[in-house]
Design a protein around this motif. Structure first.
Motif, short mmCIF file in Angstrom:
data_model
loop_
_atom_site.label_atom_id
_atom_site.label_comp_id
_atom_site.label_asym_id
_atom_site.label_seq_id
_atom_site.Cartn_x
_atom_site.Cartn_y
_atom_site.Cartn_z
N ALA A 121 -66.12 56.15 46.09
CA ALA A 121 -64.99 55.23 46.10
C ALA A 121 -64.42 55.10 47.52
CB ALA A 121 -63.91 55.72 45.15
N SER A 122 -64.16 53.85 47.90
CA SER A 122 -63.57 53.60 49.22
C SER A 122 -62.18 53.01 49.03
CB SER A 122 -64.43 52.62 50.01
OG SER A 122 -64.58 51.40 49.31
N LEU A 123 -61.31 53.26 49.97
CA LEU A 123 -59.94 52.78 49.89
C LEU A 123 -59.82 51.43 50.58
CD1 LEU A 123 -58.03 56.10 50.73
CD2 LEU A 123 -58.50 55.13 48.47
N GLY A 124 -58.82 50.67 50.20
CA GLY A 124 -58.53 49.43 50.89
C GLY A 124 -59.11 48.22 50.21
N LEU A 125 -58.62 47.06 50.63
CA LEU A 125 -59.04 45.77 50.11
C LEU A 125 -60.01 45.11 51.07
CD1 LEU A 125 -55.53 44.48 48.97
CD2 LEU A 125 -57.35 45.29 47.50
N PRO A 126 -60.83 44.19 50.60
CA PRO A 126 -61.80 43.54 51.49
C PRO A 126 -61.12 42.60 52.49
CG PRO A 126 -61.77 42.46 49.36
CD PRO A 126 -60.90 43.68 49.22
N ASP A 127 -61.80 42.33 53.57
CA ASP A 127 -61.39 41.33 54.56
C ASP A 127 -60.04 41.62 55.19
OD1 ASP A 127 -63.73 39.94 53.86
OD2 ASP A 127 -62.69 38.88 52.26
N GLY A 128 -59.62 42.88 55.23
CA GLY A 128 -58.34 43.22 55.84
C GLY A 128 -57.15 42.69 55.07
N ARG A 129 -57.28 42.60 53.76
CA ARG A 129 -56.18 42.08 52.93
C ARG A 129 -55.11 43.14 52.70
NH1 ARG A 129 -57.74 37.30 50.18
NH2 ARG A 129 -59.98 36.85 50.34
N ALA A 130 -53.94 42.67 52.32
CA ALA A 130 -52.85 43.56 51.90
C ALA A 130 -52.13 42.89 50.75
CB ALA A 130 -51.89 43.83 53.04
N TRP A 131 -51.60 43.71 49.85
CA TRP A 131 -50.85 43.18 48.71
C TRP A 131 -49.42 42.85 49.13
CZ3 TRP A 131 -53.04 48.05 46.22
CH2 TRP A 131 -54.25 47.77 45.56
N GLU A 132 -48.94 41.70 48.71
CA GLU A 132 -47.54 41.31 48.88
C GLU A 132 -46.97 40.92 47.52
OE1 GLU A 132 -48.13 39.36 53.37
OE2 GLU A 132 -47.39 38.12 51.71
N GLN A 133 -45.83 41.51 47.18
CA GLN A 133 -45.17 41.12 45.93
C GLN A 133 -44.52 39.76 46.12
OE1 GLN A 133 -42.37 43.91 44.32
NE2 GLN A 133 -41.79 42.58 42.62
N VAL A 134 -44.90 38.81 45.28
CA VAL A 134 -44.47 37.42 45.42
C VAL A 134 -43.29 37.12 44.52
CG1 VAL A 134 -45.19 35.02 45.06
CG2 VAL A 134 -46.76 36.66 46.13
N SER A 135 -43.34 37.53 43.28
CA SER A 135 -42.29 37.21 42.31
C SER A 135 -41.03 38.01 42.61
CB SER A 135 -42.78 37.50 40.89
OG SER A 135 -43.36 38.78 40.80
N PRO A 136 -39.87 37.56 42.09
CA PRO A 136 -38.60 38.24 42.40
C PRO A 136 -38.62 39.71 42.01
CG PRO A 136 -38.20 36.13 41.34
CD PRO A 136 -39.66 36.37 41.24
N LEU A 137 -37.95 40.52 42.81
CA LEU A 137 -37.85 41.94 42.48
C LEU A 137 -37.11 42.14 41.17
CD1 LEU A 137 -36.95 43.40 45.99
CD2 LEU A 137 -39.21 42.92 45.02
N ASP A 138 -36.07 41.34 40.95
CA ASP A 138 -35.30 41.40 39.71
C ASP A 138 -35.52 40.08 38.96
OD1 ASP A 138 -33.56 41.70 37.64
OD2 ASP A 138 -31.74 41.82 38.88
N LYS A 139 -36.31 40.14 37.92
CA LYS A 139 -36.63 38.93 37.13
C LYS A 139 -35.67 38.74 35.97
CE LYS A 139 -40.79 40.55 36.75
NZ LYS A 139 -40.64 41.62 37.76
N ARG A 140 -34.69 39.61 35.85
CA ARG A 140 -33.63 39.50 34.84
C ARG A 140 -34.21 39.38 33.44
NH1 ARG A 140 -29.39 39.43 37.97
NH2 ARG A 140 -29.63 38.59 40.08
N GLY A 141 -35.23 40.16 33.16
CA GLY A 141 -35.80 40.23 31.83
C GLY A 141 -36.84 39.19 31.53
N ALA A 142 -37.09 38.27 32.44
CA ALA A 142 -38.10 37.23 32.20
C ALA A 142 -39.51 37.83 32.30
CB ALA A 142 -37.94 36.10 33.19
N ASN A 143 -40.39 37.37 31.42
CA ASN A 143 -41.79 37.76 31.48
C ASN A 143 -42.60 36.66 32.17
OD1 ASN A 143 -41.45 40.19 29.96
ND2 ASN A 143 -41.33 38.95 28.10
#
Length: 997
Positions: free
Chosen positions: A224-246
């Motif tokens: 197993a290798s660590l990291g994402l391909p092509d130098g990618r990184a995860w970014e959280q896009v949706s609001p931190l507080d979704k106020r209960g919305a799914n």
């Protein structure tokens, strides 16, 4: 007469023949010989032929008599040829029958073998063996590919194979398959192994030795290798507080779309994500945009005068490629607060943000009505009422309806039952109109549904095509610049060009003013005999400029056309009378029978892929599963039942005037051509913009991979990728992108479409009802993104022009995928190819490169979440991949609910600065801000919607109310802001560098 073999066993059989003596006393014997000797002797009964004893006379009458004789000994598992020889006075040398074939049963039967659970240092070998009634034992033999080659492609030689178990294990003496398995440990990582099954019993030992199963292979994984391909990184896009919305996945009747650059994305939530939303329908459209410091979000739903309840009719129907603009079709009664330029309920053009600055959300004058009678901006004749107010209070949708638009929304096609121009409409017909942003109000709306004669169509009309009463296909039915529009009406297919200009004068059935609007009938006979059935052209697709238009028709429009759904091309660049070409003319009297919707085409229309039952190309292919060629197909059309097993049809490519056979597909693969109901939300295949890449799904083992599910034993659907060469004569390639690189059999999921109170096996991926119930899916790609239940105007970019392919799979294709749930993967061709992108880091030496698929297969989601993760969309280059996951991939993600993430090349944000320590008065909060009307929408990571209030009023709880002067009060320090101020603090966006290779 006829001959046959019966009572076939391992070493014995009985040969029978029907013989008529024809009035002479006749005797019979049989000749038999092994198939190998028969071939050696030039397909004749030569040396090695064995003859049975001559029979007694079977009689001398004129009736057929059956004569049977046993034969033995036979060699187990050997094929034989045999014939009957009849002798009488008229034929003393004997009369030979035609030769027939049979095979003796083997000593034991190895009915299947494969590898499963392959890791870097272990694997499980599996087989199904039938002892066929004799006490039988078995073992597996295995060795590395290098040792196999050193032995001269053999399991014996200077480097002997390893056997397991030792001694051989007993199977019993039954007559049905026995499933066996052996687990291997201590294997070398990233190594190809060969293996086979060896079976013994008394019969095999008496006839030359053990039964040897076919040679198979598997490849161990790298650690197993660590990291994402092509130098990618995860970014959280949706609001931190979704106020209960799914948050929801594809297929929920609302648009999910990324901008071409990846700096913005819109998606669906079950409820508002803001404190004071303007609108609160059953579904909530969210827009997220990337700025220098992170992602910010905005709820897009507009305000409404009355509660709408849990309506599932989407309001956002179309977005421009950069998401800066959207087409809104409001539900319920007209709300005059939406725009002072609006007079009745109508579609609106909404500005989301200025182009190139996606995080600068629109704050004022965001809505522009497409149809209005308001003073100073009216674009309909005086006195026109186009939306019945009473009717609007009773139904979700009323007034003129949106049906399509040019990509940039500068031209919009709407349908209205009320005349919107001075041209009167035929009774009860309705009409199509084009709205043009560049025109002044007096010319902004133009009638589209016009016959070549210049008269309005006196029948129901449809933008693009209605395949039947409930489906709709409008792929590229309007050109990029809006000058050409394709519509159906009265059983015919039409092209309206220069659509946003006034109607040309018509003389002799032809337009006389080339620069003015004119209509062409596309399905006119061009030398063909027509047909006895009513005209039934079905629009399929068009080039981006609508100069090349493709449709199917059961009418024979040109000489040599078939009568069962030929595919036609109408080319505007050719002279009149030569524009129509049948791309699939009848061959040997058989029609093409093109199936469902065409798979797809390139943007310029020069590459088009389709499926047909007819044999339309002579070429042969070998994609790894053996040589094959087009065969007469049997795929059913429009069936809602599970397609019968064994039904198949042909996948073709048309390019440069040549039709090429690519592969044979199963009838169960019908989502590749939407054969189930012929609507875009159930069409899963995608063609790259340039046309040289095609992604599709199949349950057939096209490349030779053993796709029998490791649990159910049924064939699993896998994702395949075809690549056409850049130049004529080049080599094309078809690979299985989702097949396990180790060669291990897949672990799929049995598909159950969602239903109220029911179980949906893949609630996030693909869409509801795309596949037949009980279809086994090892991997999947989504259908078109629905803008309502049965129609779509947008297909997610899961395949790029560089061959980057994103898919979902429940299989663990890399060692770091350990969750046993569905995850998002990327397949990427090696860099340096004809269409590779600079961010492509895949090479043949990359740890995730697979020699089988000739590309790199990498995780995009974490492979660790307990819940399913699913692909949503990607930017045009594929540098941004948006997906839905419950995994907490960023430090800022504080809950276990689903969030939208972006796996972005060179992505990630700096960690927020640690607050500076304070003391004394410096720790006190600033004074409470005034209670002004600062829009709540301009927030970071969870924004509000915007409402324009007239002078003297301010927004309160999503409504405009009379403004009051604030009461006098003493200023005091308070760490809480004033209730109702409408302001929210900006929050840092979630991110995780995620490593990178």
């Amino acid at each position: 007469g006829t001959i046959r073999a019966t009572a076939i066993e391992k070493t014995t059989a009985t040969l029978c023949a029907q013989v008529n003596p024809e009035g002479k006393s006749t005797t019979v014997h049989f000749d038999y010989i092994t198939e190998a000797k028969f071939k050696e002797d030039g397909d004749s009964f030569g040396a090695g032929t064995v003859s049975t004893a001559e029979s007694a006379s079977i009689g001398s009458d004129f009736s057929p008599h059956e004569i049977c004789q046993p034969i033995s000994p036979l060699v187990p598992g050997t094929a034989y040829r045999f014939r009957a020889v009849a002798t009488n006075a008229d034929a003393p040398a004997g009369i030979d029958s035609e030769a027939a074939q049979f095979s003796a049963l083997p000593s034991a039967a190895v009915d299947s073998a494969g590898a499963a659970e392959v890791t870097a240092d272990s694997a499980t070998l599996e087989a199904e063996i039938n002892p066929l009634g004799d006490a039988t034992t078995y073992r597996f033999e295995y060795l590395t590919e290098a040792d196999f080659q050193a032995n001269g492609e053999s399991f014996t030689g200077p480097i002997p194979a390893t056997s397991i178990p030792v001694p051989d294990a007993p199977l019993g003496a039954g007559s049905t398959d026995v499933a066996v398995s052996q687990h291997l440990q201590g294997l070398q990582p990233n190594t190809v192994y060969r293996f086979r099954v060896v079976v013994r019993n008394a019969v095999s030992e008496a006839h030359g030795g053990p039964v040897l199963g076919a040679v198979h292979s598997f490849t161990t994984q790298l650690p197993a290798s660590l990291g994402l391909p092509d130098g990618r990184a995860w970014e959280q896009v949706s609001p931190l507080d979704k106020r209960g919305a799914n948050l929801r996945g594809l297929g929920d009747r609302s648009l999910i779309q990324a901008s071409t650059t990846g700096d913005a994305v819109t998606y669906l939530a079950s409820a508002p994500t803001e404190v004071e939303p303007q609108g609160n329908p059953g579904n909530n459209q969210v827009l997220s945009a990337r700025g220098a410091g992170g992602w910010s979000s905005l709820d897009l739903n507009p305000p409404h005068q009355v509660p709408l309840g849990a309506t599932n009719v989407p309001e956002d129907r179309f977005f421009s490629p950069d998401l800066s603009h959207a087409l809104l079709q409001p539900n319920g009664p007209f709300d005059p607060q939406l725009s002072p330029q609006a007079s009745e309920q109508t579609p609106f053009l909404r500005t989301n943000f200025p182009p190139a600055t996606p995080s600068d959300f629109c704050a004022t004058s965001c809505y522009h009505p497409l149809v209005t009678a308001a003073e100073g901006v009216a674009n309909v004749p005086p006195g026109t009422e186009f939306a019945d107010r009473q009717h609007c209070s009773e139904v979700p949708l009323c007034g003129p309806g949106f049906v399509g638009a040019s990509p940039d929304l500068s031209h919009v096609v709407i349908k209205s039952n009320v005349a919107l121009t001075s041209t009167e409409l035929p009774p009860s017909s309705g009409a199509l109109y084009e709205w043009s942003s560049a025109q002044p109000p007096s010319d902004q709306l133009q009638l589209l549904s016009v016959l070549p004669s210049g008269e309005p169509v006196a029948a129901q009309v449809t933008f693009g095509d209605t395949g039947n009463t409930s489906t709709h296909n409008a792929r590229n039915a309007i050109s990029t610049d809006g000058s050409r529009v394709i519509f159906s009406g009265g059983g015919h297919l039409y092209l309206r060009y220069n659509a946003s200009t006034p109607q040309s004068q018509v003389a002799g059935g032809q337009c006389t003013e080339p620069a003015q609007a004119c209509t062409l009938q596309l399905d006119l006979l061009q030398g063909g005999p027509g047909g006895s059935e009513a005209s039934s052209p079905h629009f399929q697709t068009a080039s981006a400029d609508a100069s090349r238009i493709f449709f199917t028709d059961s009418q024979q429009l040109t000489p040599g056309s078939g009568a069962r759904g030929d595919l036609y091309e109408y080319d505007l660049e050719k002279p009149l009378g030569e524009r129509l070409t049948d791309l699939t003319p009848a061959a040997a009297g058989e029609s093409a029978a093109v199936q469902g919707l065409v798979v797809g085409s390139s943007e310029d229309g020069s590459w088009i892929y389709f499926v047909a039952n007819g044999v339309l190309a002579p070429n042969k292919v070998d994609n790894g599963g053996g040589q094959e060629e087009a065969q007469p197909g049997s795929c059913p059309e429009g069936t809602q039942a599970q397609p019968p097993l064994g039904k198949a049809c042909n996948l073709y490519l048309r390019h440069g005037g040549t039709t090429t056979f690519l592969a044979s597909l199963s009838a169960a693969d019908n989502p590749d051509w939407s054969g189930y109901d012929q609507n875009l939300p159930s069409l899963t295949a995608r063609v790259s913009p340039g046309g040289r890449w095609l992604a599709f799904m199949s349950q057939r083992s096209i490349t030779g991979y053993d796709n029998r599910d490791a649990t159910s034993g049924k064939p699993d659907q896998e994702v395949y990728l075809f690549h056409a060469p850049a130049s004529p004569g080049g080599e094309s390639r078809l690979v299985c992108a989702s097949c396990d690189p180790t060669g291990a059999r897949p672990h799929g999921v049995e598909y159950h479409p969602g239903s109220p109170g029911g179980f949906d096996s893949l609630p996030l991926a693909g869409g509801s009802g795309v596949w037949e119930p009980h279809t086994w899916l090892a991997a999947n790609i989504p259908g078109w993104t629905p803008e309502d239940l049965l129609s779509s105007l947008y297909q997610s970019r899961y395949l790029s022009d560089a061959g980057r392919l994103f898919f979902n799979t429940s299989d663990a294709l890399v060692p770091s995928d350990t969750n046993g749930a569905e995850d998002v993967y990327q397949y990427e061709p090696p860099q340096g190819g004809e269409t590779s992108v600079p961010s492509d880091t895949c090479t043949e030496s990359t740890s995730t490169f697979s020699s089988k698929s000739q590309g790199c297969v990498d995780l995009i989601s974490s492979g660790a979440s307990k819940e399913e993760s699913a692909f949503l969309d990607a930017s045009e280059s594929g540098n941004d991949v948006f997906f839905l996951t419950a995994g907490q991939l960023a430090k800022s993600d504080a809950d276990t609910s689903y969030d939208v993430y972006d796996a972005r090349v060179d992505g990630g944000f700096p960690e927020p600065a640690k607050p500076v320590e304070c003391s004394g008065d410096a720790c006190q909060a600033p004074a409470t801000p005034p209670n002004d009307a600062t829009p709540g929408s301009l927030t970071f990571n969870g924004a509000g919607n915007l409402l324009d209030c007239p002078k003297g009023k301010v927004k309160r709880s999503g409504k405009c109310v009379k403004k009051h002067k604030p009461k006098k009060h003493h200023k005091k320090k308070n760490k809480h802001k004033k209730k109702g101020s409408g302001k929210r603090s900006r929050q840092p966006a979630g991110h995780n560098r995620g490593g990178g290779k």
